[in-house]
Design a protein around this motif. Structure first.
Motif, mmCIF file in Angstrom:
data_model
loop_
_atom_site.group_PDB
_atom_site.id
_atom_site.type_symbol
_atom_site.label_atom_id
_atom_site.label_comp_id
_atom_site.label_asym_id
_atom_site.label_seq_id
_atom_site.Cartn_x
_atom_site.Cartn_y
_atom_site.Cartn_z
ATOM 1 N N THR A 215 64.668 83.245 -3.729
ATOM 2 C CA THR A 215 63.450 82.855 -4.447
ATOM 3 C C THR A 215 63.784 81.927 -5.603
ATOM 4 O O THR A 215 63.107 80.918 -5.829
ATOM 5 N N ASP A 216 64.852 82.236 -6.345
ATOM 6 C CA ASP A 216 65.260 81.387 -7.461
ATOM 7 C C ASP A 216 65.652 79.990 -6.974
ATOM 8 O O ASP A 216 65.331 78.984 -7.616
ATOM 9 N N VAL A 217 66.365 79.922 -5.857
ATOM 10 C CA VAL A 217 66.729 78.623 -5.287
ATOM 11 C C VAL A 217 65.473 77.818 -4.980
ATOM 12 O O VAL A 217 65.350 76.635 -5.336
ATOM 13 N N ARG A 218 64.532 78.473 -4.298
ATOM 14 C CA ARG A 218 63.297 77.778 -3.922
ATOM 15 C C ARG A 218 62.510 77.316 -5.150
ATOM 16 O O ARG A 218 61.939 76.212 -5.153
ATOM 17 N N MET A 219 62.474 78.129 -6.182
ATOM 18 C CA MET A 219 61.725 77.741 -7.373
ATOM 19 C C MET A 219 62.406 76.593 -8.112
ATOM 20 O O MET A 219 61.745 75.711 -8.663
ATOM 21 N N ARG A 220 63.747 76.570 -8.149
ATOM 22 C CA ARG A 220 64.449 75.443 -8.768
ATOM 23 C C ARG A 220 64.142 74.148 -8.027
ATOM 24 O O ARG A 220 63.900 73.101 -8.640
ATOM 25 N N LYS A 221 64.162 74.217 -6.694
ATOM 26 C CA LYS A 221 63.844 73.033 -5.901
ATOM 27 C C LYS A 221 62.398 72.617 -6.136
ATOM 28 O O LYS A 221 62.093 71.419 -6.241
ATOM 29 N N ALA A 222 61.488 73.592 -6.204
ATOM 30 C CA ALA A 222 60.071 73.282 -6.430
ATOM 31 C C ALA A 222 59.880 72.612 -7.787
ATOM 32 O O ALA A 222 59.100 71.657 -7.911
ATOM 33 N N CYS A 223 60.568 73.091 -8.810
ATOM 34 C CA CYS A 223 60.462 72.479 -10.136
ATOM 35 C C CYS A 223 60.881 71.023 -10.086
ATOM 36 O O CYS A 223 60.238 70.151 -10.697
ATOM 37 N N ARG A 224 61.955 70.744 -9.377
ATOM 38 C CA ARG A 224 62.424 69.362 -9.292
ATOM 39 C C ARG A 224 61.386 68.481 -8.600
ATOM 40 O O ARG A 224 61.105 67.366 -9.046
ATOM 41 N N LEU A 225 60.778 68.986 -7.510
ATOM 42 C CA LEU A 225 59.760 68.211 -6.803
ATOM 43 C C LEU A 225 58.507 68.024 -7.649
ATOM 44 O O LEU A 225 57.886 66.956 -7.630
ATOM 45 N N LEU A 226 58.132 69.046 -8.391
ATOM 46 C CA LEU A 226 56.963 68.929 -9.266
ATOM 47 C C LEU A 226 57.198 67.895 -10.359
ATOM 48 O O LEU A 226 56.298 67.132 -10.717
ATOM 49 N N GLU A 235 52.381 70.397 0.009
ATOM 50 C CA GLU A 235 53.578 69.753 0.560
ATOM 51 C C GLU A 235 54.843 70.318 -0.071
ATOM 52 O O GLU A 235 55.855 70.526 0.617
ATOM 53 N N ILE A 236 54.795 70.573 -1.361
ATOM 54 C CA ILE A 236 55.954 71.161 -2.037
ATOM 55 C C ILE A 236 56.206 72.571 -1.522
ATOM 56 O O ILE A 236 57.354 72.965 -1.281
ATOM 57 N N ALA A 237 55.131 73.328 -1.320
ATOM 58 C CA ALA A 237 55.269 74.686 -0.775
ATOM 59 C C ALA A 237 56.021 74.655 0.550
ATOM 60 O O ALA A 237 56.968 75.420 0.768
ATOM 61 N N GLN A 238 55.624 73.759 1.444
ATOM 62 C CA GLN A 238 56.293 73.656 2.745
ATOM 63 C C GLN A 238 57.732 73.187 2.593
ATOM 64 O O GLN A 238 58.615 73.621 3.334
ATOM 65 N N SER A 239 57.971 72.326 1.619
ATOM 66 C CA SER A 239 59.317 71.779 1.424
ATOM 67 C C SER A 239 60.309 72.821 0.946
ATOM 68 O O SER A 239 61.519 72.637 1.092
ATOM 69 N N VAL A 240 59.814 73.900 0.344
ATOM 70 C CA VAL A 240 60.717 74.942 -0.162
ATOM 71 C C VAL A 240 60.554 76.264 0.597
ATOM 72 O O VAL A 240 60.968 77.312 0.110
ATOM 73 N N GLY A 241 59.958 76.214 1.788
ATOM 74 C CA GLY A 241 59.979 77.388 2.653
ATOM 75 C C GLY A 241 58.750 78.272 2.651
ATOM 76 O O GLY A 241 58.787 79.374 3.208
ATOM 77 N N TYR A 242 57.645 77.813 2.057
ATOM 78 C CA TYR A 242 56.413 78.611 2.038
ATOM 79 C C TYR A 242 55.340 77.915 2.867
ATOM 80 O O TYR A 242 54.930 76.800 2.542
ATOM 81 N N GLN A 243 54.870 78.579 3.910
ATOM 82 C CA GLN A 243 53.795 78.018 4.718
ATOM 83 C C GLN A 243 52.438 78.185 4.043
ATOM 84 O O GLN A 243 51.507 77.431 4.310
ATOM 85 N N ASP A 244 52.315 79.188 3.185
ATOM 86 C CA ASP A 244 51.064 79.492 2.502
ATOM 87 C C ASP A 244 51.138 78.990 1.060
ATOM 88 O O ASP A 244 51.882 79.544 0.243
ATOM 89 N N PRO A 245 50.376 77.945 0.693
ATOM 90 C CA PRO A 245 50.425 77.418 -0.676
ATOM 91 C C PRO A 245 50.021 78.442 -1.731
ATOM 92 O O PRO A 245 50.535 78.408 -2.854
ATOM 93 N N LEU A 246 49.115 79.354 -1.383
ATOM 94 C CA LEU A 246 48.695 80.364 -2.353
ATOM 95 C C LEU A 246 49.835 81.337 -2.658
ATOM 96 O O LEU A 246 50.050 81.720 -3.814
#
Length: 279
Positions: A215-226, A235-246
Motif C-alpha cells: 500500500t505504501d509503495v502504491r501511495m508513493r507512486k500515486a503521489c508522484r503521478l498526482l 487513471e492514477i488509480a488504475q496505474s497503481v493497482g486499484y480498479q475502483d477509484p473510490l
C-alpha cells in the motif's frame, strides 16, 4: 545528428534497431506520427514538449520519454533552449515487460532518472559503439543495463542491511508489480515462503505487514503521478493497482491524510502551477 542503424541478427527477446543523438534546432519537431517500435529518449540538456494520448508535457534535462509502438505522438524542441537527446529504438518479446519494470506505461510515458544513477553516462556511450564489429550485441547489452538501472525504485526508502534476502526479494517484487492485482499468496510464492512466515518476517524486520508495504509503495507512486498534474484520479488509480477509484481515494486519504484531489491542489500551489498543459 549522429545515427546508427543496426541489424537484429536473430535476436528475439530484445533487439535494438536504431540509436542516435541529436542537438535539435529551435522549434525542431517530429510528428504527429506512429512508429512500429519502442523509442526511449534521454534528455541531456535543453527543453522540449512531448505529446501523446491527448496530453502535452514540457520536459528537460535528466528526463526520459518513451514512444510506444502504434501510438500517435509528436515532440518539439523549445524555441529558446532546444533539447539535446539520445535515443534507442527497439523491439522484442521481452520489450513490454522491460518497459513496465522501468516504470513506463501508456498512461505514464515519462519519468525522471534519479541523479544518483548512471543513466546519462550509459546514453553517452551510444555513439562510441558505432565502429565495434559486434555493435548489435553491445547496444543490446547497454539497453539491458539501462533498463536494469531504471528498474531500481526511485522513491522507495532504503532497506537496512540485515533485512534478509527473502524480504529484499519480496520488496523488489512489489516495487515492480505494484500496478497489478497481486495477492499475498503471489508474493509468498515468488520468494518461496509460507504466507504466515513471510508476514512474521516483515513484522519483525520492517514493523509492518507485506500488505502495508505494498500500500505504501502504491501511495508513493500515486503521489508522484498526482504531482505531475497530468492524469485523472481514475487513471492514477488504475496505474497503481486499484480498479475502483473510490477504493483508491479512501486508501489514499487514510495513508496520506488528504484526498487525492486535495493533495493535487496542494502540490499545484506549492509548485506555483495554476494549470497543466493539454494538447
Amino acid at each position: 545528428m549522429e545515427f546508427i542503424y543496426t541489424e537484429p541478427i536473430g535476436l528475439t527477446d530484445l533487439a535494438v534497431l536504431e540509436v542516435g543523438t541529436e542537438n535539435c534546432l529551435p522549434d525542431m519537431s517530429f510528428g504527429p506520427s506512429v512508429r512500429d517500435m519502442y523509442i526511449l529518449h534521454y534528455i541531456h540538456s535543453g527543453y522540449g514538449t512531448y505529446s501523446t494520448g491527448g496530453r502535452t508535457e514540457t520536459l528537460g534535462p535528466g528526463e526520459l520519454f518513451l514512444v510506444m509502438p502504434d501510438t500517435v505522438h509528436s515532440y518539439r524542441a523549445d524555441p529558446d533552449e532546444p533539447w539535446h537527446y539520445s535515443w534507442f529504438g527497439f523491439v522484442g518479446t521481452l520489450a513490454p515487460r522491460l518497459v513496465e519494470l522501468a516504470g513506463f506505461s501508456v498512461l505514464s510515458p515519462v519519468r525522471t532518472a534519479d541523479s544518483s544513477l548512471s543513466v546519462e553516462s550509459l546514453f553517452d556511450n551510444l555513439m562510441s559503439l558505432r565502429k565495434e564489429p559486434a555493435k548489435e550485441l553491445l547496444l543490446t547489452a547497454l539497453l539491458y543495463q539501462i533498463f536494469g538501472t531504471l528498474a531500481i525504485p526511485d522513491d522507495a526508502p532504503p532497506l537496512r542491511a540485515d533485512v534478509g534476502h527473502h524480504i529484499r526479494n519480496a520488496v523488489s517484487f512489489m516495487n515492480t508489480r505494484y500496478a497489478d492485482r497481486i495477492s499475498l499468496n503471489e508474493i509468498a510464492d515468488y520468494v518461496g515462503l509460507d504466507t504466515k512466515y513471510l508476514c512474521r518476517l516483515f513484522q519483525q524486520r520492517l514493523s509492518m505487514s507485506p500488505y502495508r508495504y505494498l500500500t505504501d509503495v502504491r501511495m508513493r507512486k500515486a503521489c508522484r503521478l498526482l504531482r505531475r498534474q497530468l492524469l485523472g484520479i481514475a487513471e492514477i488509480a488504475q496505474s497503481v493497482g486499484y480498479q475502483d477509484p473510490l477504493m483508491f481515494s479512501r486508501m489514499f486519504k487514510r495513508t496520506i491524510g488528504l484526498s487525492p484531489t486535495a493533495y493535487r491542489e496542494k502540490a499545484k500551489l506549492e509548485s506555483g502551477t495554476t494549470s497543466y498543459e493539454t494538447s
